[in-house]
Design an enzyme around this catalytic site. Structure first.
Site, PDB file in Angstrom:
ATOM      1  N   LYS A 224      52.142-109.166  20.298  1.00  0.00           N
ATOM      2  CA  LYS A 224      52.687-107.806  20.137  1.00  0.00           C
ATOM      3  C   LYS A 224      54.199-107.916  20.066  1.00  0.00           C
ATOM      4  CE  LYS A 224      50.879-103.533  20.179  1.00  0.00           C
ATOM      5  NZ  LYS A 224      49.521-103.092  19.862  1.00  0.00           N
TER       6      LYS A 224
ATOM      7  N   GLY B 223      48.235 -86.947  22.090  1.00  0.00           N
ATOM      8  CA  GLY B 223      48.820 -87.786  21.042  1.00  0.00           C
ATOM      9  C   GLY B 223      48.207 -87.408  19.717  1.00  0.00           C
TER      10      GLY B 223
ATOM     11  N   GLY C 142      49.136 -88.669  16.475  1.00  0.00           N
ATOM     12  CA  GLY C 142      49.667 -89.534  15.412  1.00  0.00           C
ATOM     13  C   GLY C 142      48.518 -90.165  14.656  1.00  0.00           C
ATOM     14  N   ASN C 143      48.691 -91.409  14.256  1.00  0.00           N
ATOM     15  CA  ASN C 143      47.658 -92.085  13.462  1.00  0.00           C
ATOM     16  C   ASN C 143      46.306 -92.046  14.177  1.00  0.00           C
ATOM     17  OD1 ASN C 143      45.996 -94.683  13.101  1.00  0.00           O
ATOM     18  ND2 ASN C 143      47.153 -94.574  11.208  1.00  0.00           N
ATOM     19  N   ALA C 144      46.267 -92.521  15.416  1.00  0.00           N
ATOM     20  CA  ALA C 144      44.980 -92.607  16.130  1.00  0.00           C
ATOM     21  C   ALA C 144      44.447 -91.207  16.467  1.00  0.00           C
ATOM     22  CB  ALA C 144      45.155 -93.440  17.398  1.00  0.00           C
ATOM     23  N   GLY C 145      45.282 -90.372  17.098  1.00  0.00           N
ATOM     24  CA  GLY C 145      44.828 -89.075  17.601  1.00  0.00           C
ATOM     25  C   GLY C 145      44.454 -88.083  16.501  1.00  0.00           C
TER      26      GLY C 145
HETATM   27  P1  NAD Z   1      51.786 -92.815  16.342  1.00  0.00           P
HETATM   28  O1  NAD Z   1      53.227 -93.114  16.481  1.00  0.00           O
HETATM   29  O2  NAD Z   1      51.206 -92.613  14.993  1.00  0.00           O
HETATM   30  O3  NAD Z   1      51.414 -91.519  17.224  1.00  0.00           O
HETATM   31  C1  NAD Z   1      51.723 -91.388  18.562  1.00  0.00           C
HETATM   32  C2  NAD Z   1      51.502 -89.922  18.921  1.00  0.00           C
HETATM   33  O4  NAD Z   1      51.623 -89.770  20.332  1.00  0.00           O
HETATM   34  C3  NAD Z   1      52.497 -88.972  18.289  1.00  0.00           C
HETATM   35  O5  NAD Z   1      51.840 -87.784  17.925  1.00  0.00           O
HETATM   36  C4  NAD Z   1      53.498 -88.689  19.420  1.00  0.00           C
HETATM   37  O6  NAD Z   1      54.138 -87.443  19.265  1.00  0.00           O
HETATM   38  C5  NAD Z   1      52.532 -88.684  20.583  1.00  0.00           C
HETATM   39  N1  NAD Z   1      53.120 -88.888  21.902  1.00  0.00           N
HETATM   40  C6  NAD Z   1      54.084 -89.779  22.281  1.00  0.00           C
HETATM   41  N2  NAD Z   1      54.335 -89.640  23.594  1.00  0.00           N
HETATM   42  C7  NAD Z   1      53.524 -88.664  24.032  1.00  0.00           C
HETATM   43  C8  NAD Z   1      53.304 -88.049  25.299  1.00  0.00           C
HETATM   44  N3  NAD Z   1      53.993 -88.439  26.367  1.00  0.00           N
HETATM   45  N4  NAD Z   1      52.373 -87.071  25.392  1.00  0.00           N
HETATM   46  C9  NAD Z   1      51.672 -86.669  24.312  1.00  0.00           C
HETATM   47  N5  NAD Z   1      51.836 -87.200  23.094  1.00  0.00           N
HETATM   48  C10 NAD Z   1      52.744 -88.189  22.964  1.00  0.00           C
HETATM   49  O7  NAD Z   1      51.032 -93.978  17.134  1.00  0.00           O
HETATM   50  P2  NAD Z   1      49.519 -94.433  16.994  1.00  0.00           P
HETATM   51  O8  NAD Z   1      49.482 -95.568  16.050  1.00  0.00           O
HETATM   52  O9  NAD Z   1      48.648 -93.269  16.814  1.00  0.00           O
HETATM   53  O10 NAD Z   1      49.297 -95.047  18.450  1.00  0.00           O
HETATM   54  C11 NAD Z   1      48.915 -94.243  19.560  1.00  0.00           C
HETATM   55  C12 NAD Z   1      48.282 -95.133  20.607  1.00  0.00           C
HETATM   56  O11 NAD Z   1      47.160 -95.795  20.006  1.00  0.00           O
HETATM   57  C13 NAD Z   1      49.178 -96.244  21.137  1.00  0.00           C
HETATM   58  O12 NAD Z   1      48.849 -96.506  22.484  1.00  0.00           O
HETATM   59  C14 NAD Z   1      48.787 -97.437  20.281  1.00  0.00           C
HETATM   60  O13 NAD Z   1      49.088 -98.669  20.917  1.00  0.00           O
HETATM   61  C15 NAD Z   1      47.295 -97.179  20.168  1.00  0.00           C
HETATM   62  N6  NAD Z   1      46.658 -97.868  19.056  1.00  0.00           N
HETATM   63  C16 NAD Z   1      46.986 -97.572  17.769  1.00  0.00           C
HETATM   64  C17 NAD Z   1      46.368 -98.282  16.747  1.00  0.00           C
HETATM   65  C18 NAD Z   1      46.653 -97.978  15.302  1.00  0.00           C
HETATM   66  O14 NAD Z   1      46.012 -98.605  14.434  1.00  0.00           O
HETATM   67  N7  NAD Z   1      47.505 -97.054  14.974  1.00  0.00           N
HETATM   68  C19 NAD Z   1      45.416 -99.271  17.029  1.00  0.00           C
HETATM   69  C20 NAD Z   1      45.088 -99.513  18.354  1.00  0.00           C
HETATM   70  C21 NAD Z   1      45.730 -98.814  19.368  1.00  0.00           C
END
Ligand code: NAD
Length: 422
Positions: free
Chosen positions: A106, A218, A220-223
């Protein structure tokens, strides 16, 4: 909420799962816990106003026992070495749980990317790549997106890596744009993988996603992608939050509208016409399924009793502390752990890497079908062991990973002995 001590939480979980895996060799466990390599780099850039800043970046290469290091790169003000070590270690476990031939790594830069222009973000990404390019590569270490990084970031890294190494190597990173060698289905992979795991788990208990109330921290991508898949399957998204605020509607939020709003760069804090709450609001919403999809360390001993959901689908990495885990288990809340639930992203990253190495382009349907099989197989194996050993899904998943990494390490030591004996 603190992210400090995330790496200690990882090592504590390894100790707890080792008994289930039947691994007693403390030296071997120490190897599984300890990162193989840690790189800390300075990241100098010139800002748009001409000022110079030097940021701190990391790349932690945790385990290559089962294949090249694999894991995302995060841009966030809270990035610290402890956090990156934990995230790298979780990747080693995750790739082992879904049984793909990759290890764990990472990276991250301690920076608030929201205060940077696009030109500055490109300069930052290229500067970081210049610092780490000698220690990454298609057969060595393959980064991917994480919080606040995306396909554009990956395209910059692939391009800068190519410039520095004088090669054309799209396989050095995954999560690229389709035009630059990305895979169909990578954008939705983490959410789809989680959806498959949730679907299988609910099926096993005779429950259904259709009609279930879901809260998501959250967006973003995942949520956001999870919100869409769950909404399409008939779930009501009753609460959601981003880093600025929470929004809620007991009758179900308009998911497509929220996604379109976020895609235009909107913040929930500025969204009118909704009942508002804090960013933590979804954690305690009146829902059946809670999806933490933001950052680690969100559900703790101090707030776990406030969680009303009966299922937790961990799309974020490390959202639940071990103390909270114990409290939730006592209340029979079922936690589908990050190392299984969010592994869809790395599985499709693996498919992207394979496509790049073999100059192939798979169809989205093909990617989704393969992902579905891989995730369901991983879920079945974890669920079987959890039932057999009366353990949580988390400890069962860790135990499977420990067993697989141990097997790879023992092969390595045998080869080492042969080499020495020559
Ligand atoms: P992202 O940057 O696309 O989205 C993150 C989201 O979380 C955003 O909407 C942001 O506004 C929100 N956020 C940040 N801090 C916050 C808080 N304190 N309370 C509420 N919302 C908050 O990131 P992502 O890629 O969606 O990743 C989110 C999580 O998923 C991370 O823990 C990441 O490690 C994990 N993850 C992502 C992937 C992937 O493929 N994208 C894969 C495995 C794990």
């Amino acid at each position: 909420m603190s992210t400090d001590g995330a790496f200690d939480r990882f090592t504590a979980t390894i100790d707890a799962a080792a008994a289930i895996a039947g691994v007693k060799d403390s030296a071997l466990l120490e190897r599984i816990k300890t990162p193989e390599r840690i790189h800390e780099v300075s990241v100098p850039i010139v800002r748009d106003d001409g000022s110079h800043v030097v940021l701190t970046g990391y790349r932690v290469q945790h385990s290559s026992a089962r294949g090249p290091y694999k894991g995302g790169i995060r841009y966030h003000p809270n990035v610290s070495l402890d956090e990156v070590k934990a995230l790298a270690a979780w990747m080693s476990i995750k790739t082992a749980v879904v049984d793909i031939p990759l290890g764990g790594g990472k990276g991250g830069i301690a920076v608030d990317p929201k205060t940077f222009s696009k030109t500055e973000l490109e300069a930052l990404t290229r500067s970081y790549t210049e610092r780490i390019w000698r220690v990454i590569g298609p057969q060595v270490d393959i980064p991917a997106p994480d919080v606040n990084t995306n396909s554009q970031t990956m395209d910059w890294i692939a391009h800068e890596y190519g410039r520095q190494s004088r090669t054309i190597s799209p396989a050095v990173v995954t999560g690229k744009s389709i035009a630059h060698g990305g895979s169909a289905g990578r954008d939705t992979a983490t959410a789809q993988g989680g959806f498959e795991v949730l679907h299988a788990a609910l099926e096993a208990t005779g429950e259904s996603i259709d009609g279930a109330k879901v809260s998501i921290q959250g967006f973003g991508n995942a949520g956001a992608n999870a919100a869409l898949l769950l909404h399409n399957a008939g779930a009501l998204i009753v609460a959601a939050s981003d880093s600025t605020a929470g929004v809620r509607d007991a009758n179900g939020l308009p998911v497509l509208e929220l996604i379109a709003y976020k895609a235009k760069g909107g913040s929930f804090a500025d969204l009118d016409g909704y009942e508002k709450g804090s960013t933590e609001d979804p954690l305690f919403a009146d829902s059946d399924i809670l999806v933490p999809a933001a950052l680690e360390g969100q559900i703790t001993a101090a707030n776990a009793d406030g969680v009303k959901a009966r299922w937790i689908l961990e799309l974020a990495n490390g959202p639940t502390t071990p103390e909270a885990d114990a409290l939730l288990e006592r209340r029979r809340v079922k936690v589908l752990p990050d190392i299984l639930a969010n592994a869809g992203g790395v599985v499709v990253s693996y498919y992207e890497w394979l496509q790049n190495l073999h100059a192939e382009k798979w169809l989205r349907e093909e990617v989704e079908a393969r992902l579905s099989v891989t995730m369901r197989r991983a879920y079945e194996r974890v669920s079987e062991l959890a039932t057999f050993r009366r353990a949580s899904f988390r400890l069962a998943a860790y135990a499977i990973a420990i067993e697989r990494i141990t097997t790879a390490l023992s092969m390595e030591s045998r080869e080492g002995r042969v080499a020495l004996g020559r």
